[in-house]
Design an enzyme around this catalytic site. Structure first.
Site, PDB file in Angstrom:
ATOM      1  N   ASN A   5      27.131  54.963 -21.668  1.00  0.00           N
ATOM      2  CA  ASN A   5      27.026  53.500 -21.628  1.00  0.00           C
ATOM      3  C   ASN A   5      25.702  53.101 -22.273  1.00  0.00           C
ATOM      4  OD1 ASN A   5      26.931  50.805 -21.032  1.00  0.00           O
ATOM      5  ND2 ASN A   5      26.769  51.058 -18.796  1.00  0.00           N
ATOM      6  N   LYS A   7      24.595  50.174 -22.923  1.00  0.00           N
ATOM      7  CA  LYS A   7      24.039  48.884 -22.475  1.00  0.00           C
ATOM      8  C   LYS A   7      23.520  48.113 -23.708  1.00  0.00           C
ATOM      9  CE  LYS A   7      23.221  50.914 -18.003  1.00  0.00           C
ATOM     10  NZ  LYS A   7      22.498  50.911 -16.752  1.00  0.00           N
ATOM     11  N   HIS A  93      30.710  46.320 -13.878  1.00  0.00           N
ATOM     12  CA  HIS A  93      29.400  46.978 -13.817  1.00  0.00           C
ATOM     13  C   HIS A  93      28.433  46.123 -13.004  1.00  0.00           C
ATOM     14  CE1 HIS A  93      25.606  48.796 -14.877  1.00  0.00           C
ATOM     15  NE2 HIS A  93      26.287  49.850 -15.284  1.00  0.00           N
ATOM     16  N   GLU A  95      25.400  45.420 -13.241  1.00  0.00           N
ATOM     17  CA  GLU A  95      24.512  44.494 -13.980  1.00  0.00           C
ATOM     18  C   GLU A  95      25.262  43.212 -14.313  1.00  0.00           C
ATOM     19  OE1 GLU A  95      23.467  47.321 -16.996  1.00  0.00           O
ATOM     20  OE2 GLU A  95      22.226  48.430 -15.570  1.00  0.00           O
ATOM     21  N   GLU A 161      29.110  53.840  -8.708  1.00  0.00           N
ATOM     22  CA  GLU A 161      27.707  53.782  -9.131  1.00  0.00           C
ATOM     23  C   GLU A 161      26.894  53.039  -8.068  1.00  0.00           C
ATOM     24  OE1 GLU A 161      27.231  53.971 -13.685  1.00  0.00           O
ATOM     25  OE2 GLU A 161      27.833  51.926 -13.210  1.00  0.00           O
ATOM     26  N   GLY A 167      19.503  53.549 -13.047  1.00  0.00           N
ATOM     27  CA  GLY A 167      18.263  53.366 -13.802  1.00  0.00           C
ATOM     28  C   GLY A 167      16.995  53.588 -12.995  1.00  0.00           C
ATOM     29  N   SER A 204      21.621  57.394 -12.559  1.00  0.00           N
ATOM     30  CA  SER A 204      20.560  58.371 -12.787  1.00  0.00           C
ATOM     31  C   SER A 204      21.067  59.799 -12.974  1.00  0.00           C
ATOM     32  CB  SER A 204      19.509  58.310 -11.677  1.00  0.00           C
ATOM     33  OG  SER A 204      18.833  57.067 -11.741  1.00  0.00           O
TER      34      SER A 204
HETATM   35  P1  PGA Z   1      21.761  55.171 -15.593  1.00  0.00           P
HETATM   36  O1  PGA Z   1      22.883  54.015 -15.737  1.00  0.00           O
HETATM   37  O2  PGA Z   1      22.419  56.467 -15.949  1.00  0.00           O
HETATM   38  O3  PGA Z   1      20.690  54.758 -16.556  1.00  0.00           O
HETATM   39  O4  PGA Z   1      21.320  55.145 -14.168  1.00  0.00           O
HETATM   40  C1  PGA Z   1      24.220  54.245 -15.351  1.00  0.00           C
HETATM   41  C2  PGA Z   1      25.036  52.993 -15.545  1.00  0.00           C
HETATM   42  O5  PGA Z   1      24.537  51.892 -15.279  1.00  0.00           O
HETATM   43  O6  PGA Z   1      26.202  53.055 -15.966  1.00  0.00           O
END
Ligand code: PGA
Length: 241
Positions: A5, A7, A93, A95, A161, A167, A204
């Protein structure tokens, strides 16, 4: 399924370099989808590049809007995604739930849009840290899963998640992931009479924890953000699957 992903990161050149390197470095297995979700403005060029080099990497969108046609500035619909043979789409997601105020109603409309367009959904769920600390994760996830119906399940992978792990560098412990994935699978099996749904983990994931997470029977793949931008790291993680 191992998903990268991106982003809101990268350029067209970065993505093409990544696809080239990943295509050379992975030991591709047809049963393990290798998916890139680039920023929407690069979907078209990403598809062209995948075709040009005959790469096994599949294309996922980070976005789909619920309306099929019409007045939605900035919108992207299923028909548009089909124009460049988008195979997967991320829906829900954290976010987007947070920054775009997505809720059950808007997410349901997006699910319908993707499923009507024949695009496979990666449906993201996960609890915030206060829910995790209160031990209320299962109730929280039950509510998030409530908008799914049995027809959806043929076209859906669930991505678990935990928000506190995204993150932050703080991946969930494997035992916790195992327990939660088992809960999601059993819950959907009971509620929707579904035999099997794939559940991937995100939050992460790094090269040093991927092998342990993937070793669990209840983990069917990974959704990776930050660590996936490096083609070498992503390829090594894919090759662990
Ligand atoms: P990350 O993000 O691996 O940077 O924690 C995962 C995601 O948001 O899909």
């Amino acid at each position: 399924m191992i998903v990268s992903n991106w982003k809101m990161n990268g350029t067209k050149a970065d993505i093409e370099l990544w696809i080239n390197e990943v295509s050379n470095k992975i030991e591709y297995k047809t049963e393990v989808n290798c998916v890139i979700c680039p920023p929407s403005c690069y979907l078209d060029s990403t598809r062209s590049f995948i075709t040009k080099i005959n790469s096994p990497v599949q294309l996922g969108s980070q976005e789909i809007d619920s309306t099929h046609q019409g007045a939605l500035t900035g919108g992207i619909n299923g028909q548009m995604l089909n124009d460049f043979s988008t195979e997967f789409v991320l829906i829900g997601h954290s976010e987007q739930r947070h920054y775009l105020n997505e809720d059950g109603v808007s997410l349901r409309a997006k699910l319908d849009s993707a499923i009507d367009s024949g695009i496979s959904v990666i449906f993201c769920i996960g609890e915030p840290s206060e829910v995790y600390s209160n031990g209320d994760t299962k109730n929280f996830l039950t509510n998030q899963l409530d908008i799914l119906n049995s027809e959806d399940l043929a076209n859906i992978t669930i991505a678990y998640e935990p928000i506190w792990a995204i993150g932050t560098g703080l991946s969930a412990k494997t035992t916790y992931i195992e327990d939660t994935h088992g809960f999601i699978k059993n819950h959907l099996k009971k509620r929707l009479k579904n035999k099997k749904v794939s559940v991937v983990y995100g939050g992460s994931v790094k090269l040093d924890n991927a092998e342990e997470i993937l070793s669990s029977d209840s983990v069917d793949g990974l959704l990776i953000g930050g660590a996936s931008l490096d083609s070498e790291t992503f390829s090594k993680i894919y090759n662990l699957s």
